[in-house]
Enzyme design. Sequence first.
Site, PDB file in Angstrom:
ATOM      1  N   LYS A  23       0.841  -1.206   0.000  1.00  0.00           N
ATOM      2  CA  LYS A  23       0.000   0.000   0.000  1.00  0.00           C
ATOM      3  C   LYS A  23       0.876   1.257   0.000  1.00  0.00           C
ATOM      4  O   LYS A  23       0.652   2.183  -0.782  1.00  0.00           O
ATOM      5  CB  LYS A  23      -0.884  -0.029   1.251  1.00  0.00           C
ATOM      6  CG  LYS A  23      -1.992   0.985   1.217  1.00  0.00           C
ATOM      7  CD  LYS A  23      -2.803   0.935   2.513  1.00  0.00           C
ATOM      8  CE  LYS A  23      -3.570  -0.352   2.651  1.00  0.00           C
ATOM      9  NZ  LYS A  23      -4.145  -0.517   4.008  1.00  0.00           N
ATOM     10  N   ARG A  92      -2.698   3.506   8.627  1.00  0.00           N
ATOM     11  CA  ARG A  92      -3.086   2.253   7.963  1.00  0.00           C
ATOM     12  C   ARG A  92      -1.927   1.285   7.879  1.00  0.00           C
ATOM     13  O   ARG A  92      -0.795   1.680   7.633  1.00  0.00           O
ATOM     14  CB  ARG A  92      -3.520   2.540   6.518  1.00  0.00           C
ATOM     15  CG  ARG A  92      -4.758   3.381   6.408  1.00  0.00           C
ATOM     16  CD  ARG A  92      -4.900   3.947   5.007  1.00  0.00           C
ATOM     17  NE  ARG A  92      -6.092   4.773   4.920  1.00  0.00           N
ATOM     18  CZ  ARG A  92      -7.284   4.318   4.542  1.00  0.00           C
ATOM     19  NH1 ARG A  92      -7.439   3.085   4.166  1.00  0.00           N
ATOM     20  NH2 ARG A  92      -8.322   5.122   4.527  1.00  0.00           N
ATOM     21  N   GLY A 101      -7.805  -6.651   4.982  1.00  0.00           N
ATOM     22  CA  GLY A 101      -8.582  -6.697   6.221  1.00  0.00           C
ATOM     23  C   GLY A 101      -7.911  -7.446   7.351  1.00  0.00           C
ATOM     24  O   GLY A 101      -8.480  -7.594   8.423  1.00  0.00           O
ATOM     25  N   MET A 103      -5.034  -6.745   8.959  1.00  0.00           N
ATOM     26  CA  MET A 103      -4.379  -5.940   9.990  1.00  0.00           C
ATOM     27  C   MET A 103      -5.198  -4.671  10.204  1.00  0.00           C
ATOM     28  O   MET A 103      -6.220  -4.461   9.578  1.00  0.00           O
ATOM     29  CB  MET A 103      -2.955  -5.649   9.575  1.00  0.00           C
ATOM     30  CG  MET A 103      -2.102  -6.902   9.632  1.00  0.00           C
ATOM     31  SD  MET A 103      -0.458  -6.596   9.067  1.00  0.00           S
ATOM     32  CE  MET A 103      -0.692  -6.125   7.400  1.00  0.00           C
ATOM     33  N   ARG A 338      -4.189  -1.477  -5.334  1.00  0.00           N
ATOM     34  CA  ARG A 338      -3.373  -2.694  -5.212  1.00  0.00           C
ATOM     35  C   ARG A 338      -3.842  -3.638  -6.311  1.00  0.00           C
ATOM     36  O   ARG A 338      -4.925  -3.452  -6.872  1.00  0.00           O
ATOM     37  CB  ARG A 338      -3.548  -3.335  -3.840  1.00  0.00           C
ATOM     38  CG  ARG A 338      -4.966  -3.735  -3.559  1.00  0.00           C
ATOM     39  CD  ARG A 338      -5.140  -4.222  -2.140  1.00  0.00           C
ATOM     40  NE  ARG A 338      -6.576  -4.383  -1.879  1.00  0.00           N
ATOM     41  CZ  ARG A 338      -7.118  -4.336  -0.688  1.00  0.00           C
ATOM     42  NH1 ARG A 338      -6.384  -4.122   0.366  1.00  0.00           N
ATOM     43  NH2 ARG A 338      -8.414  -4.501  -0.527  1.00  0.00           N
ATOM     44  N   HIS A 454     -16.582  -7.269   2.818  1.00  0.00           N
ATOM     45  CA  HIS A 454     -15.525  -8.181   3.275  1.00  0.00           C
ATOM     46  C   HIS A 454     -15.794  -9.611   2.813  1.00  0.00           C
ATOM     47  O   HIS A 454     -14.922 -10.277   2.256  1.00  0.00           O
ATOM     48  CB  HIS A 454     -15.468  -8.100   4.810  1.00  0.00           C
ATOM     49  CG  HIS A 454     -14.496  -9.059   5.413  1.00  0.00           C
ATOM     50  ND1 HIS A 454     -14.875 -10.275   5.913  1.00  0.00           N
ATOM     51  CD2 HIS A 454     -13.161  -8.977   5.569  1.00  0.00           C
ATOM     52  CE1 HIS A 454     -13.801 -10.897   6.367  1.00  0.00           C
ATOM     53  NE2 HIS A 454     -12.753 -10.131   6.171  1.00  0.00           N
ATOM     54  N   ARG A 616       0.813 -49.732 -17.527  1.00  0.00           N
ATOM     55  CA  ARG A 616       1.690 -50.363 -16.548  1.00  0.00           C
ATOM     56  C   ARG A 616       1.202 -51.778 -16.265  1.00  0.00           C
ATOM     57  O   ARG A 616       0.005 -52.007 -16.023  1.00  0.00           O
ATOM     58  CB  ARG A 616       1.700 -49.559 -15.250  1.00  0.00           C
ATOM     59  CG  ARG A 616       2.679 -50.125 -14.259  1.00  0.00           C
ATOM     60  CD  ARG A 616       2.711 -49.320 -12.999  1.00  0.00           C
ATOM     61  NE  ARG A 616       1.493 -49.521 -12.222  1.00  0.00           N
ATOM     62  CZ  ARG A 616       1.219 -48.848 -11.106  1.00  0.00           C
ATOM     63  NH1 ARG A 616       2.053 -47.916 -10.677  1.00  0.00           N
ATOM     64  NH2 ARG A 616       0.127 -49.080 -10.425  1.00  0.00           N
ATOM     65  N   SER A 799       9.669 -43.645 -15.848  1.00  0.00           N
ATOM     66  CA  SER A 799       8.638 -42.817 -15.226  1.00  0.00           C
ATOM     67  C   SER A 799       8.824 -42.915 -13.708  1.00  0.00           C
ATOM     68  O   SER A 799       8.780 -44.017 -13.147  1.00  0.00           O
ATOM     69  CB  SER A 799       7.245 -43.308 -15.629  1.00  0.00           C
ATOM     70  OG  SER A 799       6.277 -42.502 -15.016  1.00  0.00           O
ATOM     71  N   GLY A 801       7.934 -43.108 -10.149  1.00  0.00           N
ATOM     72  CA  GLY A 801       6.780 -43.380  -9.294  1.00  0.00           C
ATOM     73  C   GLY A 801       7.087 -42.754  -7.944  1.00  0.00           C
ATOM     74  O   GLY A 801       7.587 -43.416  -7.034  1.00  0.00           O
ATOM     75  N   CYS A 867       4.940 -39.911 -12.663  1.00  0.00           N
ATOM     76  CA  CYS A 867       3.511 -40.229 -12.621  1.00  0.00           C
ATOM     77  C   CYS A 867       2.997 -40.367 -11.187  1.00  0.00           C
ATOM     78  O   CYS A 867       1.858 -40.742 -10.964  1.00  0.00           O
ATOM     79  CB  CYS A 867       3.192 -41.469 -13.439  1.00  0.00           C
ATOM     80  SG  CYS A 867       4.028 -42.935 -12.849  1.00  0.00           S
ATOM     81  N   TYR A 887       8.142 -35.052 -19.314  1.00  0.00           N
ATOM     82  CA  TYR A 887       6.705 -34.907 -19.075  1.00  0.00           C
ATOM     83  C   TYR A 887       6.346 -35.121 -17.609  1.00  0.00           C
ATOM     84  O   TYR A 887       7.130 -35.690 -16.852  1.00  0.00           O
ATOM     85  CB  TYR A 887       5.897 -35.872 -19.955  1.00  0.00           C
ATOM     86  CG  TYR A 887       6.020 -37.335 -19.567  1.00  0.00           C
ATOM     87  CD1 TYR A 887       5.128 -37.919 -18.669  1.00  0.00           C
ATOM     88  CD2 TYR A 887       7.030 -38.132 -20.090  1.00  0.00           C
ATOM     89  CE1 TYR A 887       5.244 -39.254 -18.317  1.00  0.00           C
ATOM     90  CE2 TYR A 887       7.154 -39.460 -19.741  1.00  0.00           C
ATOM     91  CZ  TYR A 887       6.259 -40.023 -18.845  1.00  0.00           C
ATOM     92  OH  TYR A 887       6.377 -41.343 -18.480  1.00  0.00           O
TER      93      TYR A 887
HETATM   94  C1  PEP Z   1       4.002 -44.313  -7.654  1.00  0.00           C
HETATM   95  O1  PEP Z   1       4.468 -45.143  -6.874  1.00  0.00           O
HETATM   96  O2  PEP Z   1       4.325 -43.120  -7.642  1.00  0.00           O
HETATM   97  C2  PEP Z   1       3.016 -44.716  -8.662  1.00  0.00           C
HETATM   98  C3  PEP Z   1       2.620 -43.882  -9.592  1.00  0.00           C
HETATM   99  O3  PEP Z   1       2.496 -45.953  -8.561  1.00  0.00           O
HETATM  100  P1  PEP Z   1       1.403 -46.405  -7.493  1.00  0.00           P
HETATM  101  O4  PEP Z   1       0.888 -45.197  -6.818  1.00  0.00           O
HETATM  102  O5  PEP Z   1       0.360 -47.141  -8.272  1.00  0.00           O
HETATM  103  O6  PEP Z   1       2.184 -47.287  -6.607  1.00  0.00           O
HETATM  104 MG    MG Z   2       4.236 -47.244  -7.312  1.00  0.00          MG
END
Ligand code: PEP
Ligand code: MG
Length: 911
Positions: A23, A92, A101, A103, A338, A454, A616, A799, A801, A867, A887
């Site tokens: 402010k 203020r 709001g 303070m 603001r 508010h 999988r 991937s 996990g 994943c 990804y």
């Molecule tokens: C993991 O382990 O991150 C995964 C994606 O497999 P799950 O949760 O099925 O064990």
């Molecule tokens: Mg797993």
Amino acid sequence: MSKKYVYAFAEGDGHNKPLLGGKGANLCEMTQIGLNVPPGFVITTEACLEFLDQKALPMGLLEEIGEHIRNLEQQTGKQFGGADNPLLVSVRSGSAMSMPGMMDTILNLGLNQETLRGLIQQTGNQRFGYDAYRRFIQLFGKIALGVDDHLFDHEFDEVKRAAGVKADIGLSAEHLQDISARFLRVVHDATGKPFPENVFEQLEIAVKAVFNSWMGKRAIDYRREFHITPAMANGTAVNVVTMVFGNMGNDSATGVGFTRNPGTGENEMYGEYLVNAQGEDVVAGIRTPKPVAEMAKEMPELYRQLVELRNKLEAHYQEVQDYEYTIEKGVLYCLQTRNGKMNATGMVRSSVEMFGEGLITKEQALLRVNPSHLEQLLHPRLNPSHKEKPLATGLPASPGAASGKCVFDADQAELLGRGGEKVILVREETKPEDIHGFFASQGILTSRGGKTSHAAVVARGMGKACVAGAEGIQVDSRSRLARVGELTLREGDIITIDGSNGNVYLGEIPTIPPKFSEELKTLLGWADEAARLKVFANGDTPDMAAVAMEYGAMGIGLCRTERMFNASERLPVVVEMILARNTEERQASLDKLLPMQRQDFIDMFKICAPRPVTVRLLDPPMHEFLPSEQQLLDEIEGLKEYRLAVKGRAAALAALNALQHTHAVNTDLSEDLVNSVISKKELMLRKVRELHEVNPMLGHRGVRLGITYPEIYEMQIRGILEAAAECVKDGVEVSPEIMVPQVITAQELKWVKAGVDKVRAEIEQRYGLSLKFKFGSMVETVRACCRAGDLAGIAEFFSFGTNDLTQAAFSFSREDAENKFLPLYTDSGILQDNPFEVLDVKGVGVLMQMTVELGRRTNPDLKVGICGEQGGHPTSIRYCHEFGLNYVSCSPHRVPIARLAAAHAKLLTEQ
Ligand code: PEP
Ligand code: MG
């Protein structure tokens, strides 16, 4: 030279929010770009931190303040504490991060018996003088002296009742004088001291009170909820601003506005104002204000100036502004601006339109929108085909629909909300101290106040549904009920509110998921162009894959095949497979499962074509498909009791038939059938006991299962590749990927790969075509990370996990930790975040970086993704970008969030 703690608006650096607060910095900036801001100065956050640390104002601060007051006196020609032309100021708060709001603010400071007389004489308006005075005593009393607000409200209500008026506008000068006198007594009684008359003493107390409000419960709760760390905002600045009055008559007014509609994002004048009133009246919802459009008729020249002000603000800040202004005797002053807190709909639309208007770049448009806020757009709407009539209607203050039990105070909302109940917080009006109730509620309903009250502002910031100013509802929070005409709503009664049109309904109304707006599609399209990371979805069934595609997923990053077995007609076949006594019996069950899986794969491949679908192979331990030992024991016991009872009934029936020469029929199940069910259950029980493991998550699962029972993986591989062949035959371009779970060594991958090659050769020959697909590995064990170089010799992709990898890295059971000690760990700061939610960059992240490096050393083209659940979390996505992943894959409804987060990751790290 001693440290400088105070900056005049004309000298402070408008970019230095950490020092001057948002402010304060804006007041400096607005002054310096030539907007009409009342003169004032800022006391820095450094002064606040020193005060909080040493429990005393920094040396020299009061002298510095005194000098700046003298400058103000010169600029305005008024005198602080002077009777002729008194200078009044507002005090203020304002930290580096906007915390609306949270303070404290004190208005009309500088009033005492003497300056009051001066003010009245000068304005010739006794009512105005006492109105300002009573407001000051109450605010100062409550905030600076800690007097209970109810004591003031009580006196105020008493005078109103005696005068027979509803709103304060109906009170005369004498009434307000009476109120002022009562308020002075309240302060004296509550503090044991008279109200301070010395204006410099008032200022000192007020500055200390504002500093202290940084450590008030409201402010601390707010910072915790919104993850505001000291690096983002540390301490509050104090702004001392010359008072201008919106309550000096009918040529005066006060208002608040947004430069665009914060609910829809539309480019229009938006806001509300009140003639002859002070700013707090608008925000507190004490009087219902008029829409700003009416000003065009009521005060056309000022409206023109207001439009000009709004255009200047937006053009200068290149951001939607939330501004406050006051008109004092026909002169427009800008008091504050603001960045506007808008809901996600508003942010997305304004981003796209501001780019279109040439105000901002595409990058700015993307970075304006917080990825997590897109969650709001995934909120349900009321099913438009519902036929319910609204019980009451208020203002559509924050879009979205919500149902829940009525609760009438914030504490109760918190109590029930924590217990997992859905609640709607119903209040006459809300105040900042209700904030914890907002967090716990699905939505907010108030009977008073406008769209900038508010309740409305806070709910919008949180993306919660809010209906404000539903005046047909009389809320009686003491008795925990509300009356709507004849009807009484009691605590626990279920209501539904629709924050998009202001309707309130009795009972729960079905909702439908929202549709993507064109603006969101455009913005996410820009995000995809800007991002380097691709965003895939975790989807196990054709239905989920369809949703994922609708949300813009670029493929399926994890199809957990075991979830395909969950359908009621499939589970018995899986159980049969598990109970098989030998390979032949198991193969017979697998032969039944094959066509089901193949069809699912065909559907998924076609829905996603030509995008990749990562399938999988079976992962969980077998016992997960069977009932628990206890359940089986109970069932067997029940069946045995039934068998005995049947025997008894049959004997009794035979005796009866013999006696009466009748042939009554026994309708119980036959003993043979009961016996066969019992033996099946006993077989299951034996299997459950045989499969029992102390640590099933570290047990016979994943690829270990596939190697023990090769026919299971072979069936799945066949299902995938036959489905691919069928699609190719139908002319559909598909990209299947086969992924092996729980891998620890390259030998396992080689073993499975040999099976894949065998099935592939057979199918390619049978179909007369060549199949294109990828073969890869989950990386979810610590050993897999260490052996990534070897694994990458066989796997074409990895991937992560991170659910299992986090479990392994922390030795925290992913099933139990979150219900046991993890909340304590995060609350007490031992861990900053729940590692199952936000990727643990310092531990798991190190393993991931090592894996990527080792893997790509073997295969520079190795595709790497994630994943685990963390793949949909914006902070984690940023880490994934930094680690060089290709990804992320997350649940379908988080895909839009992940797409935007992927763009943010690129834009913020590679600018
Ligand atoms: C993991 O382990 O991150 C995964 C994606 O497999 P799950 O949760 O099925 O064990
Ligand atoms: Mg797993």
